[in-house]
Enzyme design. Structure first.
Site, mmCIF file in Angstrom:
data_model
loop_
_atom_site.group_PDB
_atom_site.id
_atom_site.type_symbol
_atom_site.label_atom_id
_atom_site.label_comp_id
_atom_site.label_asym_id
_atom_site.label_seq_id
_atom_site.Cartn_x
_atom_site.Cartn_y
_atom_site.Cartn_z
ATOM 1 N N ASN A 178 0.881 -1.170 0.000
ATOM 2 C CA ASN A 178 0.000 0.000 0.000
ATOM 3 C C ASN A 178 0.920 1.222 0.000
ATOM 4 O OD1 ASN A 178 -1.797 2.029 0.480
ATOM 5 N ND2 ASN A 178 -2.674 1.142 2.346
ATOM 6 N N ARG B 76 -2.607 -2.131 -3.354
ATOM 7 C CA ARG B 76 -3.818 -1.342 -3.149
ATOM 8 C C ARG B 76 -3.747 -0.132 -4.086
ATOM 9 N NH1 ARG B 76 -5.204 3.009 1.339
ATOM 10 N NH2 ARG B 76 -7.365 3.327 0.758
ATOM 11 N N HIS C 38 -13.164 2.689 0.181
ATOM 12 C CA HIS C 38 -13.165 1.644 1.234
ATOM 13 C C HIS C 38 -13.795 0.343 0.721
ATOM 14 C CE1 HIS C 38 -13.345 4.981 4.554
ATOM 15 N NE2 HIS C 38 -12.084 4.586 4.379
ATOM 16 N N ARG D 272 -12.331 15.687 7.663
ATOM 17 C CA ARG D 272 -13.097 16.008 6.441
ATOM 18 C C ARG D 272 -14.534 16.356 6.795
ATOM 19 N NH1 ARG D 272 -11.502 10.634 3.891
ATOM 20 N NH2 ARG D 272 -9.289 10.898 3.459
ATOM 21 N N GLU E 249 -8.367 -5.344 5.152
ATOM 22 C CA GLU E 249 -8.244 -5.030 3.723
ATOM 23 C C GLU E 249 -7.073 -5.764 3.091
ATOM 24 O OE1 GLU E 249 -9.402 -0.492 3.343
ATOM 25 O OE2 GLU E 249 -8.840 -1.021 5.382
#
Ligand code: ADP
Length: 403
Positions: free
Chosen positions: A7, A91, A180, A241, A384
């Site tokens: 990743n 990823r 996601h 955010r 993940e």
């Protein structure tokens, strides 16, 4: 089979070495501060002591060289030969409309990932750097891309289009993509296994709540809606955010505060959310510590859970019902207050939380609804990396079968 999962971020590379058949992690690690002073590699071989190495790590290729050398090292390694790595799973954040599943990386795939840079200018370029570096260092090893957006490609058009001129979708790909995906997919299939029902007979709402947060409506195994949109800014309130808001607000603020588009992007992504509202922290633990004593921390927390509750209601309506609600991510897995407040008043949907089970300090998969609850409420730690390793294994097996 041994899969190296990578990743790659702008100044970091996270990695895991996984045997996906046994669901066994051989090592995890992280290279930080790539291209800066004080670059450091932290390597954690499973069951052994963590090792930290510092050095001059100028780019992603050098970072992955470091990773390979520690994976092979006599004292801290987990493999004896590079050849033991059967494949690398990467990823990749944005696959646009080109990818609805994971894919073996070819020159054409690289070009398509490059074509999605406009959608994810901060993420796809470092993802590509990671792929290029791994290809150079492991030239004979198959490389697979697993996209955050792919799982949500099943959203119907009425869920993914914005109310903007249609030409903007055609010309610039302006639409909702969602993120996601690997996490929502993982917890949905794990939830089905846990309650012993086929995924394609279930209506699930999966809530991935971490620094970035999103909810997804998963009907009969397919994502039919999700709260993040063109970028990860849309939807739930997050650590830094803003989530959903009237787009006119940003135009007004830019004019009043004399902000450039760059300033505005930074404000929406880095200085908003829990951090912006509370003025205290983007970290949910710190917000919760002051929930009873600090008005702004409390209202930030209340906005977070209120918005999540609205999404749960909306997705139950979107799917014509709900059988399972799943919580995952650092907040979803650990915050009993978030779970409790988000589900408050949802008994009319058949959601009843067992307060004791919700409060219990526990790790791993667990069910936290009452025995009379029609809807199952589950907490499932996400994984993940395992999804990336398993997809990579399946693609490599298919490739070998076709050779
Ligand atoms: P990322 O999205 O970066 O992968 P994580 O999934 O690790 O992040 O989630 C990080 C968030 O989880 C932080 O807001 C952190 O405060 C929160 N968190 C972790 N442990 C707890 C806890 N025990 N109670 C409440 N929040 C927690």
């Amino acid at each position: 089979m041994v899969i190296l999962v990578i990743n790659a971020g702008s100044s970091s590379v996270k990695y895991q070495v996984i045997n996906p058949e046994k669901e066994a992690v051989l090592a995890t690690g992280l290279v930080e501060r790539i291209g800066m002073s004080g670059a450091i590699l932290t390597h954690r071989p499973t069951g052994r002591k963590e090792v930290r190495l510092s050095g001059e790590i100028l780019d992603h290729k050098i970072a992955i060289e470091y990773v390979l050398s520690i994976l092979l090292s006599k004292n801290h390694g987990v493999i004896k030969d590079k050849k033991e790595i059967d494949a690398v799973g990467h990823r990749v954040v944005h696959g646009g409309e080109a990818f609805s599943s994971s894919v073996l990386i070819s020159e054409e795939v690289m070009a398509q990932i490059r074509a999605c840079i406009d959608y994810a200018p901060l993420h796809n370029p470092p993802n590509l750097r990671g792929i290029n570096a791994a290809k150079q260092l492991l030239p004979d090893v198959p490389q697979v891309a697993v996209f955050d957006t792919a799982f949500h490609q099943t959203m119907p058009k009425y869920a993914f289009l914005y109310g903007l001129p249609y030409v903007l979708y055609k010309r610039h790909g302006i639409r909702r993509y969602g993120f996601h995906g690997s996490s929502h997919r993982y917890v949905a299939s794990r939830a089905a296994r846990l309650i012993g029902k086929p995924l394609d007979e279930l209506k699930l709402i999966t809530c991935h709540l971490g620094n970035g947060s999103s909810a997804a409506a998963i009907k009969y195994g397919k994502s039919v809606d999700t709260s993040m949109g063109f970028t990860p800014l849309e939807g739930l309130l997050m650590g830094t955010r803003c989530g959903d808001m009237d787009p006119a607000v940003i135009l007004q603020i830019m004019a009043k505060e004399e902000m450039t588009p760059n300033d505005a992007t930074t404000m929406l992504n880095k200085h908003s959310g829990l951090m912006g509202i509370s003025g205290l922290s983007s970290d949910m633990r710190e917000i919760e510590e002051e929930y009873d004593t600090n008005d702004r921390a409390r209202v930030a927390h209340d906005i977070f859970t209120y918005r999540l509750r609205k999404y749960i209601g909306a997705y139950a309506a979107a799917m014509g019902g709900v059988d399972v609600v799943v919580f995952t991510g650092g907040i979803g897995e650990n915050s009993m207050l978030v779970r409790k407040n988000a589900l408050k008043g949802l008994e009319f949907l058949g959601i009843e939380l067992n307060e004791e089970k919700n409060k219990a300090q526990a790790n791993g998969d667990r069910q936290i609804n009452t025995s009379s609850s029609r809807v199952k409420v589950l907490v499932i730690p996400t994984n993940e990396e395992l999804v990336i390793a398993q997809d990579t294994m399946h693609i490599v097996q298919e490739m070998k079968a076709n050779q």
